[in-house]
Enzyme design. Structure first.
Site, PDB file in Angstrom:
ATOM      1  N   ASP A  13      36.336  31.852  40.641  1.00  0.00           N
ATOM      2  CA  ASP A  13      36.113  31.046  41.745  1.00  0.00           C
ATOM      3  C   ASP A  13      37.483  30.309  42.368  1.00  0.00           C
ATOM      4  O   ASP A  13      37.386  29.208  42.387  1.00  0.00           O
ATOM      5  CB  ASP A  13      35.204  29.896  41.276  1.00  0.00           C
ATOM      6  N   GLU A  14      38.527  31.100  41.840  1.00  0.00           N
ATOM      7  CA  GLU A  14      39.944  30.310  42.177  1.00  0.00           C
ATOM      8  C   GLU A  14      40.295  30.142  43.764  1.00  0.00           C
ATOM      9  O   GLU A  14      41.180  29.393  44.267  1.00  0.00           O
ATOM     10  CB  GLU A  14      41.041  30.852  41.512  1.00  0.00           C
ATOM     11  N   LYS A  16      40.017  33.133  45.750  1.00  0.00           N
ATOM     12  CA  LYS A  16      40.867  34.556  45.792  1.00  0.00           C
ATOM     13  C   LYS A  16      40.784  34.909  47.231  1.00  0.00           C
ATOM     14  O   LYS A  16      41.503  35.732  47.846  1.00  0.00           O
ATOM     15  CB  LYS A  16      40.329  35.612  44.934  1.00  0.00           C
ATOM     16  N   GLY A  40      31.609  36.621  44.441  1.00  0.00           N
ATOM     17  CA  GLY A  40      31.545  36.034  45.943  1.00  0.00           C
ATOM     18  C   GLY A  40      32.943  35.312  46.500  1.00  0.00           C
ATOM     19  O   GLY A  40      33.659  34.964  45.740  1.00  0.00           O
ATOM     20  N   HIS A  41      33.362  35.959  47.792  1.00  0.00           N
ATOM     21  CA  HIS A  41      34.514  35.447  48.484  1.00  0.00           C
ATOM     22  C   HIS A  41      34.167  34.777  49.578  1.00  0.00           C
ATOM     23  O   HIS A  41      33.453  35.265  50.245  1.00  0.00           O
ATOM     24  CB  HIS A  41      35.563  36.741  48.503  1.00  0.00           C
ATOM     25  N   ARG A 142      27.126  57.363  30.213  1.00  0.00           N
ATOM     26  CA  ARG A 142      26.889  58.348  30.927  1.00  0.00           C
ATOM     27  C   ARG A 142      25.458  58.704  31.604  1.00  0.00           C
ATOM     28  O   ARG A 142      25.295  60.013  31.348  1.00  0.00           O
ATOM     29  CB  ARG A 142      27.534  59.499  30.205  1.00  0.00           C
ATOM     30  N   GLN A 223      35.859  37.834  40.016  1.00  0.00           N
ATOM     31  CA  GLN A 223      36.125  37.105  38.833  1.00  0.00           C
ATOM     32  C   GLN A 223      37.615  36.842  38.469  1.00  0.00           C
ATOM     33  O   GLN A 223      38.253  36.597  39.315  1.00  0.00           O
ATOM     34  CB  GLN A 223      35.421  37.843  37.778  1.00  0.00           C
ATOM     35  N   THR A 300      25.505  32.417  43.391  1.00  0.00           N
ATOM     36  CA  THR A 300      24.289  31.962  42.952  1.00  0.00           C
ATOM     37  C   THR A 300      24.050  30.658  43.203  1.00  0.00           C
ATOM     38  O   THR A 300      22.916  30.327  43.283  1.00  0.00           O
ATOM     39  CB  THR A 300      24.434  31.829  41.403  1.00  0.00           C
ATOM     40  N   GLY A 301      24.958  29.938  43.865  1.00  0.00           N
ATOM     41  CA  GLY A 301      24.679  28.514  44.200  1.00  0.00           C
ATOM     42  C   GLY A 301      24.736  27.485  42.889  1.00  0.00           C
ATOM     43  O   GLY A 301      24.635  26.395  43.222  1.00  0.00           O
ATOM     44  N   LYS A 303      25.921  24.992  40.262  1.00  0.00           N
ATOM     45  CA  LYS A 303      27.027  24.024  40.196  1.00  0.00           C
ATOM     46  C   LYS A 303      28.289  24.472  39.070  1.00  0.00           C
ATOM     47  O   LYS A 303      27.852  24.985  38.043  1.00  0.00           O
ATOM     48  CB  LYS A 303      26.521  22.753  39.520  1.00  0.00           C
ATOM     49  N   LEU A 331      44.705  21.811  46.209  1.00  0.00           N
ATOM     50  CA  LEU A 331      45.543  20.705  45.846  1.00  0.00           C
ATOM     51  C   LEU A 331      45.056  19.657  46.393  1.00  0.00           C
ATOM     52  O   LEU A 331      45.040  18.608  45.876  1.00  0.00           O
ATOM     53  CB  LEU A 331      46.793  21.133  46.339  1.00  0.00           C
ATOM     54  N   SER A 412      47.533  25.967  48.942  1.00  0.00           N
ATOM     55  CA  SER A 412      46.392  26.054  49.653  1.00  0.00           C
ATOM     56  C   SER A 412      45.831  24.476  49.610  1.00  0.00           C
ATOM     57  O   SER A 412      45.591  23.826  48.475  1.00  0.00           O
ATOM     58  CB  SER A 412      45.176  26.959  49.375  1.00  0.00           C
TER      59      SER A 412
END
Length: 443
Positions: A13-14, A16, A40-41, A142, A223, A300-301, A303, A331, A412
């Site tokens: 969640d950074e 990306k 998710g992006h 397998r 992730q 997932t929404g 928090k 920032l 950013s």
């Protein structure tokens, strides 16, 4: 020419998605190498928000080839829904390629994922319930289904009759759930196969050809480092390897192909799900970070838990991934704080350490040692160069770069493409950022 890996330096969640989107402008090929729909992006372009789970962020550039590598696990229903949304927005999808050997998330994977998490009770790990762990488990055992298996109807039906018989035993006897109908599953997934068939190729060969022709390749992980199966905060981790080394395994290329590794970190720290989090704030500051940063999971929404920046895990991420530089996101979320704290070490067992512990029990005992820095109390969302930043904000970035011993090349300041200070082009620029590891501005 440069082949670059973009990875998360925290618990995911950074941001990306935004950084990958920005870098994709200079890339000829963007490759997703691990994870599934549990990631998710979010990318904002001209005020329009795109939420992507499987398709690489580069899809928003019409000339960029996008590849889903073999290390990714694919839920075909979700993938097709993403494709349909893009097509509805007149975004071309013909340059999307899918690995023949990527594994497929099946209905029983989702059912087992949710049921197993439920029975863990107080020991739950915070899974998204999207079937990712069970898909990777079947891959290791397998008995997984790969994309190429869907392309042969007779073979796929034969596989499903045997596999679902095994899975129904688990669903009925262990979790007391109703059994699945093999024929219904076969019909559903063969329908998906026809829609995806034009995109399915030998992606390892495609990537190799791109390397030979000296095309710029961007490898995109999902992730973050602390969720890595082997190097994260086990057992509160994902089921794959988001670290930079995972790019080789998840795409079928050798390590000498990689030219640079770019880490993404927020200007503070967040985490979704269970597990230790030394700098977590359960006070007004934590609430303020969550509200200003809109900290809710893309998938997932849920928090997100919020806390101050942790340089111990930052240094660990630099080491584990072999980072050349970092991008610091959000920032602007810190604009309203009078003071900002940064974790510079951990207290544990009566002493201090600046090294990340391997033991989950030890990590749970760690308490942050903070350095307090002055806030800047100014709006930074409109800043477009280092010179535009308040002095305290620039000093904060220098302090982080010095602590983590890695240059910061991108800053950013909001979700939109233009809310970014590109201090150095990480793909075409030199191997140093505009903020060096000792905090000295370059250029």
């Amino acid at each position: 020419m440069a082949n670059v890996v973009v990875i998360g330096a925290q618990w995911g969640d950074e941001g990306k998605g935004k950084i990958t989107d920005l870098l994709s402008k200079s890339a000829d090929v963007v490759v997703r190498y691990q994870g599934g729909v549990n990631a998710g992006h979010t990318v904002v372009v001209d005020g329009q928000t795109f939420k992507l789970h499987l398709i690489p962020s580069g899809i928003l550039y019409p000339e960029t080839e996008c590849i889903i590598g073999c290390g990714t696990v694919i839920d075909p229903k979700v993938l097709i829904e993403e494709l349909d949304r893009l097509v509805a927005l007149d975004i071309p999808t013909d340059k999307l390629l899918i690995s023949q050997t990527a594994h497929v998330t099946m209905p029983y994977h989702r059912l087992i994922d949710r049921a197993s998490e439920e029975v863990r009770g107080s020991h739950k790990i915070g899974t998204t319930g999207r079937g990712i762990g069970p898909t990777y488990a079947d891959k290791s055992e397998r008995m997984g289904i790969r994309i190429q298996d869907l392309m042969d109807a007779d073979s796929f039906r034969e596989q499903m009759i045997w596999t679902i018989a095994q899975k129904n035993e688990i669903l009925e006897k262990l979790y007391h759930l109703p059994p699945l109908d093999p024929e219904q599953v076969v019909t559903e997934y063969l329908g998906y196969a026809e829609r995806l068939r034009p995109h399915v190729v030998n992606t390892s060969l495609k990537i190799y050809d791109a390397v030979r022709h000296r095309r710029n390749i961007l490898f995109e992980g999902a992730q973050g480092t602390l969720l890595d199966l082997d190097h994260g905060t086990y057992p509160y981790v994902t089921s794959s390897n988001p670290i930079a080394g995972g790019a080789c395994i998840g795409t079928g290329i050798g390590p000498t192909t990689i030219d640079r590794v770019i880490g993404i970190a927020k200007a503070y720290t967040t985490r979704v799900g269970e597990g230790p989090f030394p700098t977590e704030l359960e006070d007004i500051n934590g609430e303020m970070l969550g509200e200003r940063g809109a900290e809710f999971g893309t998938t997932t929404g849920r928090k997100r838990r919020c806390g101050w920046f942790d340089s111990v895990i930052g240094r660990y991420a630099v080491r584990i991934n072999g980072m050349d530089c970092m991008a610091i996101t959000k920032l602007d979320v810190l604009d309203e704080f009078d003071e900002i704290q940064v974790c510079v070490a951990y207290e544990i067992n009566g002493g201090q350490t600046t090294d990340f512990p391997n033991s989950a029990r030890d990590f749970a005992k760690c308490r942050p040692v903070y350095k307090t820095l002055p806030g800047w109390k100014q709006n930074t969302a409109e800043c477009r160069s280092l010179e535009d930043l308040p002095v305290a904000a620039l000093n904060y970035l220098k302090f982080l770069a010095d602590l983590m011993e890695v240059p910061i090349s991108i800053v950013s300041l909001g979700p939109s493409r233009d809310q970014t200070i590109i201090v150095e082009d990480p793909i075409h620029g030199p191997k140093r950022g505009l903020l060096s590891a000792d905090g000295t501005a370059i250029g």
